[in-house]
Design an enzyme around this catalytic site. Structure first.
Site, short mmCIF file in Angstrom:
data_model
loop_
_atom_site.label_atom_id
_atom_site.label_comp_id
_atom_site.label_asym_id
_atom_site.label_seq_id
_atom_site.Cartn_x
_atom_site.Cartn_y
_atom_site.Cartn_z
N ASP A 136 0.85 -1.19 0.00
CA ASP A 136 0.00 0.00 0.00
C ASP A 136 0.88 1.24 0.00
O ASP A 136 1.98 1.22 -0.56
CB ASP A 136 -0.94 -0.03 1.22
CG ASP A 136 -2.29 0.60 0.95
OD1 ASP A 136 -2.32 1.80 0.65
OD2 ASP A 136 -3.31 -0.10 1.05
N HIS A 209 -3.80 5.97 3.42
CA HIS A 209 -4.47 4.77 2.92
C HIS A 209 -3.85 3.50 3.49
O HIS A 209 -4.55 2.60 3.96
CB HIS A 209 -4.42 4.77 1.39
CG HIS A 209 -5.29 3.76 0.73
ND1 HIS A 209 -4.91 2.45 0.53
CD2 HIS A 209 -6.53 3.88 0.18
CE1 HIS A 209 -5.88 1.81 -0.10
NE2 HIS A 209 -6.88 2.65 -0.33
N SER A 539 -11.12 -0.94 -0.98
CA SER A 539 -9.84 -0.90 -0.25
C SER A 539 -10.05 -1.20 1.22
O SER A 539 -9.14 -1.70 1.89
CB SER A 539 -9.20 0.49 -0.37
OG SER A 539 -8.51 0.64 -1.57
#
Length: 759
Positions: A136, A209, A539
């Site tokens: 990520d 994220h 996600s």
């Protein structure tokens, strides 16, 4: 004469520079797959062979990465002509252009039944031996979600490192966050050097994220977590005692396949047990898909790879990450919401959602204006940057239509123009799906049906007014879950006979840890800093399944990735407690297996599934043969030379998958179509006799199963059955039909969805 010579020299140099510039412009990154078994004996090591093969086509090209685990090969920058020359060399399987991948962007333990069923997954030492690798944007190691209190020594089989870089040292890792690496060579080769004033050239997460996804999968227990008081409570990942290893492969400009492959290569070498990847690219054949190729090698090592299905829903055929050795996860909602009402001057109220926290609106109705009427731009209704006329929005609430730009960006535009509040209007593409945002000004998002009524008032009343009322956090919302409209849908565009997504998990308004480098909206103008953030996307659903897979791996260390996925799929539910089918928010109607796969995960039932559909590496190799892949294409995926047995009949319908997808070709001659699927169940529970039940929504589809009863007397015993689908030649009006097969011994229900499509 001298002048002429000078001119010729100048022209020659200019020509040389022109050729050199053209060469530089044309070069791009390629991933070179090599047949390791074909390395000439004159080379001591495969890296010397790679270097020699590259130098034979380009004197200037350099190797970006050498891959040893997930593929045999390397990545480099070449011109198309050089790439073609390299591909024609002996020992080269393929030379594939690099792809750019995009990120697919609490209460969930209780919603999933883990809060009240902790005894189902006891906090044993085996749970802390499981390592989840997350590819990520990196990690914010200071987050409380990586607290290692109570954890024992790092597992002895861990081979990874904590890599030093910008704002990151080895001391940032601990017994929870046991490893961190970053991969930027592919990114820098294409985009240029990383601007370290804007992002850290290290595993540090400047985006948020990666911290959100990894803490969702395996974050430690953190009390009193919330976003501005919203979703207040105890935050925890799915597998609180699992270890986390971070592989930063995504940067401001995206995630490049050469870096992703390098991250997967190291994760396999480091001995992770689960790989969580909330990213995706285009849809391509498996031998051209870097994530699928890397995932195959991980599967061979016993690593479960969990990937997000994508956020391109509700369009059909919008899935990514569809290889059958990948667990593909779609998104559903929780039973929690953040209501914020639009109150109009005519006394009517309409419900929306918001995570705004800040200076409240004046306690009175305010002038209300449509953005399209307060702009000179053709797309002024979308509240794009610089599109609003300040004199026409100052002191007012502005209605903006969704689309093109980020939802929170529209609020920033309204605020910059002097607006006091915003109503964000869903369009037909979003329907009634309400995704909450931490807006920079008082704002709420409302569904399409309400928008139509609000706009009618706005355009018909000579002096429209409105205000926004914020209600905080509400739980117990019904129905829940519903399939998120953004969640990508089937059918599977690469292999129609493999039903994807595999399942759905919570992916809407998820609270998890956040980076200290960026505000909750991610906007440069957002100076707020939070320890936790609420965001949505597949996600977010992907790491839920990654964490649940880690729990199952701890409870059943001998289970294969396919067995773990099977347990999650066959115990997933497709109906609410009242018997109604799970809804699709995009249509307001019952969702289908193309939307939810096998259903919504139920980790409590997955702990003891009774039976599983297992798969070996040889099964997947047979699948590649059934796809009629060439020897070179199979070698690219499997990293080994394999010649499919010409005397054997390979069929994709025989892949031992926990679901059924039947594709009917309408161009064939008239008459019913008969398709057979063979499956094998493995007993992982107590002895028992399982009886069959079949449901089919369409009378044109006849489903029969032989045998209709399976008896198991011991653990790991296997029994096979055959399903025959007899489908009439006429195409139904909706061109899709669905059903279900269930095996039950009275205690366990082993369910498999059926999806039939006409093409």
């Amino acid at each position: 004469m001298k002048t002429l010579i000078k001119c010729l020299i100048a022209l020659h140099l200019l020509g040389f520079c022109h050729v050199l510039m053209a060469d530089l412009v044309k070069k791009k990154t390629y991933i070179v797959h090599m047949a390791k078994s074909e390395m000439p004996s004159s080379f001591e090591h495969h890296s010397h062979w790679y270097d020699s093969s590259l130098k034979s086509v380009s004197s200037s090209a350099e190797i970006l990465y050498t891959y040893d685990n997930v593929i045999h090969g390397y990545s480099t920058q070449l011109t198309p002509e050089e790439a073609e020359a390299l591909e024609n060399q002996p020992g080269t399987l393929s030379v594939l252009p690099e792809l750019r991948y995009e990120l697919h962007t609490t209460r969930t333990p209780e919603f999933l039944g883990l809060g009240k069923s902790a005894d189902m997954y006891p906090e044993s030492n085996s749970a802390s031996d499981v390592i989840i690798g997350v590819l990520d944007t990196g990690v914010w190691p200071e987050s409380k979600s990586y607290d290692d209190t109570g954890l024992g020594p790092v597992p002895s089989n861990w081979k990874g490192i904590c890599e030093t870089g910008t704002n990151f040292t080895a001391s940032n890792c601990n017994k929870k966050l046991i490893g961190a690496r970053y991969f930027a060579s592919g990114y820098e080769a294409t985009i240029g050097p990383i601007d370290e004033s804007k992002e850290s050239k290290s595993a540090r997460d400047d985006d948020g994220h990666g911290t959100h996804t990894s803490s969702t999968a395996a974050g430690s227990v953190v009390e009193d977590a919330s976003l501005f008081g919203y979703a207040d409570g105890t935050a925890r990942g799915m597998a609180t005692r699992a270890r986390v290893a971070i592989y930063k492969v995504c940067w401001i400009g995206g995630c490049f396949s050469s870096d992703i492959l390098a991250g997967m290569d190291k994760a396999v070498l480091d001995n992770v047990n689960v790989l969580s990847m909330s990213l995706g690219g285009g849809m391509s054949d498996y031998y051209r898909d870097s994530v699928a190729i890397g995932a195959f090698a991980a599967m061979e090592k016993g690593i479960l790879v969990s990937c997000s299905a994508g956020n391109a829903g509700p369009s059909a055929f919008s899935l990514s990450n569809v290889a059958p050795w990948i667990t593909t996860v779609g998104a559903g909602t929780l039973d929690r919401d953040f209501p914020a009402f639009v109150s109009l001057g005519n006394g009517q109220n309409y419900s929306g959602v918001s995570l705004f926290k800040g200076e409240a609106l004046p306690g009175k109705l305010l002038p209300f204006v449509y953005a399209g009427n307060a702009s000179n731009a053709t797309n002024g209704n979308l509240c794009m940057v610089g599109s609003l006329i300040p004199e026409q929005v100052a002191g007012k609430i502005v209605l903006c239509d969704r689309g093109v730009s980020a939802r929170v960006q529209k609020g920033a535009v309204v605020k910059a123009a002097g607006g006091l509040g915003m109503v964000l209007a869903n369009t037909a593409a979003n329907g009634e799906e309400l995704v909450a945002d931490a807006h920079l000004l008082p704002a709420t998002t409302v569904g399409q049906k309400s928008v139509e009524i609000i706009k009618h008032y706005l355009f018909s009343d000579p002096n429209p007014t409105a205000t926004i009322l914020f209600e905080g956090t509400k739980v117990g919302i019904e129905p829940s879950p519903v399939v998120a409209a953004f969640s990508s849908r089937g059918p599977n565009s690469i292999t129609a006979e493999v039903l994807k997504p595999d399942m759905i998990a919570p992916g809407v308004n998820i609270l998890a840890a956040w980076s200290g480098e960026v505000g909750p909206t991610g906007l440069a103008t957002d100076n707020r800093r939070v320890g936790f953030n609420i965001i949505s996307g597949t996600s977010m659903s992907c790491p839920h399944v990654s964490g649940l897979a880690a729990l199952l791996k701890a409870a059943h260390p001998d289970w294969t990735p396919a067995a773990i996925r099977s347990a999650l799929m066959t115990t997933a539910y497709v109906a609410y407690k009242n018997g109604q089918k799970i809804q699709d928010i995009a249509t307001g109607k019952p969702s289908t297996p193309f939307d939810h796969g096998a259903g919504h995960v139920d980790p409590v039932l997955a702990r003891d599934p009774g039976l599983v559909y297992d798969l070996t590496v040889d099964d997947y190799l047979g699948f590649l043969c059934a796809l009629n892949y060439t020897e070179s294409q199979i070698n690219t995926v499997a990293r080994k030379k394999l010649t499919c047995d010409a005397s054997k009949t390979y069929s994709v319908t025989d892949l031992n998958y926990p679901s059924f997808a039947v594709n009917i070709d309408t161009t064939q001659e008239s008459g019913p179509t008969v398709v057979k699927h063979t499956r094998t169940l493995t007993n992982v529970g107590s002895p028992g006799t399982y009886k069959l039940s079949i449901t089919s929504e369409n009378p044109q589809v006849k489903i029969s199963v032989q045998p209709a009863m399976l008896s198991f007397s011991q653990v790991n015993e296997k029994k096979s059955y055959t399903v025959t689908f007899t489908v009439s030649s006429s195409v139904p009006s909706n061109a899709n039909s669905f059903g279900r097969i269930e095996w039950s011994d009275g205690k366990h229900i082993v369910g498999s969805p059926i999806a039939i499509s006409w093409t």
